[in-house]
Design a protein around this motif. Structure first.
Motif, PDB file in Angstrom:
ATOM      1  N   GLU A 164     -25.929 -13.405  35.289  1.00 19.84           N
ATOM      2  CA  GLU A 164     -27.482 -12.816  33.842  1.00 19.84           C
ATOM      3  C   GLU A 164     -26.924 -14.317  33.358  1.00 19.84           C
ATOM      4  O   GLU A 164     -26.003 -15.318  32.747  1.00 19.84           O
ATOM      5  CB  GLU A 164     -26.198 -11.321  32.921  1.00 19.84           C
ATOM      6  CG  GLU A 164     -26.974  -9.661  33.451  1.00 19.84           C
ATOM      7  CD  GLU A 164     -26.029  -9.178  33.085  1.00 19.84           C
ATOM      8  OE1 GLU A 164     -26.104  -9.662  32.021  1.00 19.84           O
ATOM      9  OE2 GLU A 164     -25.895  -8.267  33.266  1.00 19.84           O
ATOM     10  N   GLY A 165     -28.341 -14.321  32.386  1.00 19.72           N
ATOM     11  CA  GLY A 165     -28.523 -15.356  31.731  1.00 19.72           C
ATOM     12  C   GLY A 165     -29.843 -15.296  31.228  1.00 19.72           C
ATOM     13  O   GLY A 165     -30.833 -14.514  31.382  1.00 19.72           O
ATOM     14  N   ARG A 166     -30.648 -16.296  30.228  1.00 17.60           N
ATOM     15  CA  ARG A 166     -31.735 -16.394  29.956  1.00 17.60           C
ATOM     16  C   ARG A 166     -32.179 -17.873  30.421  1.00 17.60           C
ATOM     17  O   ARG A 166     -31.331 -18.807  29.604  1.00 17.60           O
ATOM     18  CB  ARG A 166     -31.785 -15.960  28.604  1.00 17.60           C
ATOM     19  CG  ARG A 166     -33.118 -15.900  27.535  1.00 17.60           C
ATOM     20  CD  ARG A 166     -33.036 -16.307  26.278  1.00 17.60           C
ATOM     21  NE  ARG A 166     -33.054 -14.593  25.614  1.00 17.60           N
ATOM     22  CZ  ARG A 166     -33.745 -13.556  25.533  1.00 17.60           C
ATOM     23  NH1 ARG A 166     -34.422 -13.876  25.031  1.00 17.60           N
ATOM     24  NH2 ARG A 166     -32.566 -12.504  25.178  1.00 17.60           N
ATOM     25  N   TYR A 177     -31.017 -20.330  25.084  1.00 21.28           N
ATOM     26  CA  TYR A 177     -31.070 -20.282  26.702  1.00 21.28           C
ATOM     27  C   TYR A 177     -30.173 -20.671  27.676  1.00 21.28           C
ATOM     28  O   TYR A 177     -29.486 -21.652  26.621  1.00 21.28           O
ATOM     29  CB  TYR A 177     -32.122 -20.905  26.887  1.00 21.28           C
ATOM     30  CG  TYR A 177     -34.034 -20.589  26.629  1.00 21.28           C
ATOM     31  CD1 TYR A 177     -34.175 -19.245  27.001  1.00 21.28           C
ATOM     32  CD2 TYR A 177     -34.051 -21.208  25.147  1.00 21.28           C
ATOM     33  CE1 TYR A 177     -35.562 -18.804  26.787  1.00 21.28           C
ATOM     34  CE2 TYR A 177     -35.551 -20.563  24.432  1.00 21.28           C
ATOM     35  CZ  TYR A 177     -36.013 -19.533  25.314  1.00 21.28           C
ATOM     36  OH  TYR A 177     -36.739 -18.900  24.533  1.00 21.28           O
ATOM     37  N   ASP A 178     -29.449 -20.530  29.005  1.00 16.35           N
ATOM     38  CA  ASP A 178     -28.812 -20.884  29.755  1.00 16.35           C
ATOM     39  C   ASP A 178     -29.684 -22.211  30.022  1.00 16.35           C
ATOM     40  O   ASP A 178     -28.724 -22.979  30.900  1.00 16.35           O
ATOM     41  CB  ASP A 178     -28.520 -20.100  30.577  1.00 16.35           C
ATOM     42  CG  ASP A 178     -27.564 -18.702  29.868  1.00 16.35           C
ATOM     43  OD1 ASP A 178     -26.593 -18.531  29.396  1.00 16.35           O
ATOM     44  OD2 ASP A 178     -28.415 -18.002  29.405  1.00 16.35           O
ATOM     45  N   LEU A 218     -31.307 -25.243  23.674  1.00 15.53           N
ATOM     46  CA  LEU A 218     -30.136 -24.794  24.915  1.00 15.53           C
ATOM     47  C   LEU A 218     -28.776 -24.091  24.320  1.00 15.53           C
ATOM     48  O   LEU A 218     -28.565 -25.037  23.597  1.00 15.53           O
ATOM     49  CB  LEU A 218     -30.044 -26.021  25.318  1.00 15.53           C
ATOM     50  CG  LEU A 218     -30.270 -26.290  26.521  1.00 15.53           C
ATOM     51  CD1 LEU A 218     -29.332 -27.388  26.973  1.00 15.53           C
ATOM     52  CD2 LEU A 218     -30.264 -25.380  27.767  1.00 15.53           C
ATOM     53  N   LYS A 219     -28.050 -23.327  25.046  1.00 13.30           N
ATOM     54  CA  LYS A 219     -27.030 -22.438  24.613  1.00 13.30           C
ATOM     55  C   LYS A 219     -25.590 -23.858  24.477  1.00 13.30           C
ATOM     56  O   LYS A 219     -26.528 -24.884  25.852  1.00 13.30           O
ATOM     57  CB  LYS A 219     -26.209 -21.181  25.474  1.00 13.30           C
ATOM     58  CG  LYS A 219     -26.680 -19.847  25.327  1.00 13.30           C
ATOM     59  CD  LYS A 219     -26.139 -19.108  26.111  1.00 13.30           C
ATOM     60  CE  LYS A 219     -26.850 -17.520  26.005  1.00 13.30           C
ATOM     61  NZ  LYS A 219     -27.177 -16.978  27.116  1.00 13.30           N
ATOM     62  N   PRO A 220     -24.873 -23.799  24.237  1.00 14.31           N
ATOM     63  CA  PRO A 220     -23.706 -24.637  24.694  1.00 14.31           C
ATOM     64  C   PRO A 220     -23.482 -25.084  25.764  1.00 14.31           C
ATOM     65  O   PRO A 220     -23.242 -23.546  26.575  1.00 14.31           O
ATOM     66  CB  PRO A 220     -22.394 -24.613  23.541  1.00 14.31           C
ATOM     67  CG  PRO A 220     -23.397 -23.476  22.944  1.00 14.31           C
ATOM     68  CD  PRO A 220     -24.828 -22.967  22.913  1.00 14.31           C
ATOM     69  N   GLY A 221     -23.394 -25.597  26.945  1.00  8.16           N
ATOM     70  CA  GLY A 221     -23.364 -25.810  28.344  1.00  8.16           C
ATOM     71  C   GLY A 221     -24.322 -25.126  28.770  1.00  8.16           C
ATOM     72  O   GLY A 221     -24.342 -25.645  30.261  1.00  8.16           O
TER      73      GLY A 221
END
Ligand code: SAM
Length: 304
Positions: A136-138, A205-206, A231-234
């Motif tokens: 899962e992610g965005r 966001y991923d 952006l999300k970390p990573g």
């Protein structure tokens, strides 16, 4: 044509056969380019060709999509020749051009199967999607154009929330039609300008797709810096930059591969993978040749 494998491919793919016949009658160079894409990518071409031709055959463009494509390529070749003769920023674009958005979208789709350069960009996008794979992610696609990249993402990441952004209204209409044709209705949401019209400002966001958008922006550096903050970390960004490619709406000139690399570094982004995708096929035998012989094409990077 004397290539048996290509002949068999055309026999098994009637829509490709029809496309090839029309190209051969009207634009020998485009017919050769299609043949070359098959020679280089073989089975991979079939997937894109089936998707794109079956969609176009039932779309509002069905009567004349090949003709629209041929006319657009002729126009772009003229613009390119004028830029090549005097490679300055002002010659890269043509703000007076009255380009029909339908022609624009048809060309975005058909170029994936008729030009090696666009097919390689889609392949790189698929590799990126495999690279970020988790349940899962965005993800946001900025400058989603025809929506075809949203379809590719959804197929591999069916549980991800997908956001498609584009400033053009017709892009939205066509993208919705394309996704509807492929029975994709879940988990996809749409917005206009990114990041100004972000659907939700408190979610990060991923992954972000910046596929063939950077050269459309007045200030790509500021834009990339904003992307970092979304952006999300990573998280990862897939970015392409068109180098020395003229188009009516390419307002920012990247004059070399090193300029692209430098911009990413200056924006605080770290490159994990890069690929050089030349427009001309003769310079593709090795990664070293791609860079040494590069004149125009795309720089692709996956950055963090
Ligand atoms: C060359 S197309 C690329 C479409 C698609 N990504 C592809 O590779 O097939 C560039 C798209 O970016 C859109 N665009 C231009 N500037 C934009 C902006 N500031 N925000 C969102 N979309 C933009 C255009 O309307 C166009 O659909």
């Amino acid at each position: 044509m004397n290539n048996d494998a290509f002949k068999n491919f055309l026999l098994e793919n009637q829509q490709c056969n029809k496309l090839y016949r029309t190209l051969s009658e009207q634009d020998e160079l485009l017919a050769r380019s299609f043949e070359k894409v098959f020679e280089m990518h073989n089975k991979r071409l079939g997937r894109y060709a089936t998707d794109i031709l079956s969609f176009l055959e039932q779309s509002e463009y069905r009567a004349d999509y090949v003709q629209r494509f041929i006319n657009r390529v002729k126009y772009l070749n003229m613009l390119q020749a004028s830029f090549d003769a005097n490679p300055i920023q002002e010659k890269l674009y043509d703000t007076s051009a009255k380009v029909d958005r339908g022609d624009y979208n048809v060309a975005l789709l058909l170029s994936i199967i008729v030009s090696n350069h666009r097919l390689e960009i889609m392949q790189s996008l698929l590799e990126f999607i495999s690279f970020i794979k988790k349940p899962e992610g965005r993800i946001a696609s900025v400058g989603m154009g025809t929506g075809y990249e949203l379809k590719l993402v959804h197929e591999s990441l069916p549980k991800w929330i997908i956001e498609g952004y584009d400033t053009d209204e017709k892009a939205h209409t066509d993208a919705r039609k394309l996704l509807h044709y492929f029975n994709i209705t879940d988990n996809i949401r749409f917005g206009g300008m990114f990041p100004d019209d972000r659907l939700s400002t408190d979610t990060l966001y991923d992954a972000i797709l910046l596929c063939e958008i950077m050269e459309h922006l007045e200030d790509p550096s500021s834009f990339l810096k904003k992307m970092r903050t979304c952006l999300k970390p990573g998280g990862f960004i897939f970015v392409t930059m068109a180098v020395n490619i003229a188009q009516e709406d390419h307002i920012y000139l990247y004059a070399s591969i090193n300029e692209c690399r430098k911009q990413l570094i200056e924006c605080g982004l770290v490159t994990i993978i890069e690929k050089i995708i030349p427009m001309t096929i003769r310079s593709i035998s090795s990664a070293k040749d791609r860079e040494a012989l590069f004149q125009r094409g795309n720089y692709m990077a996956i950055v963090q």
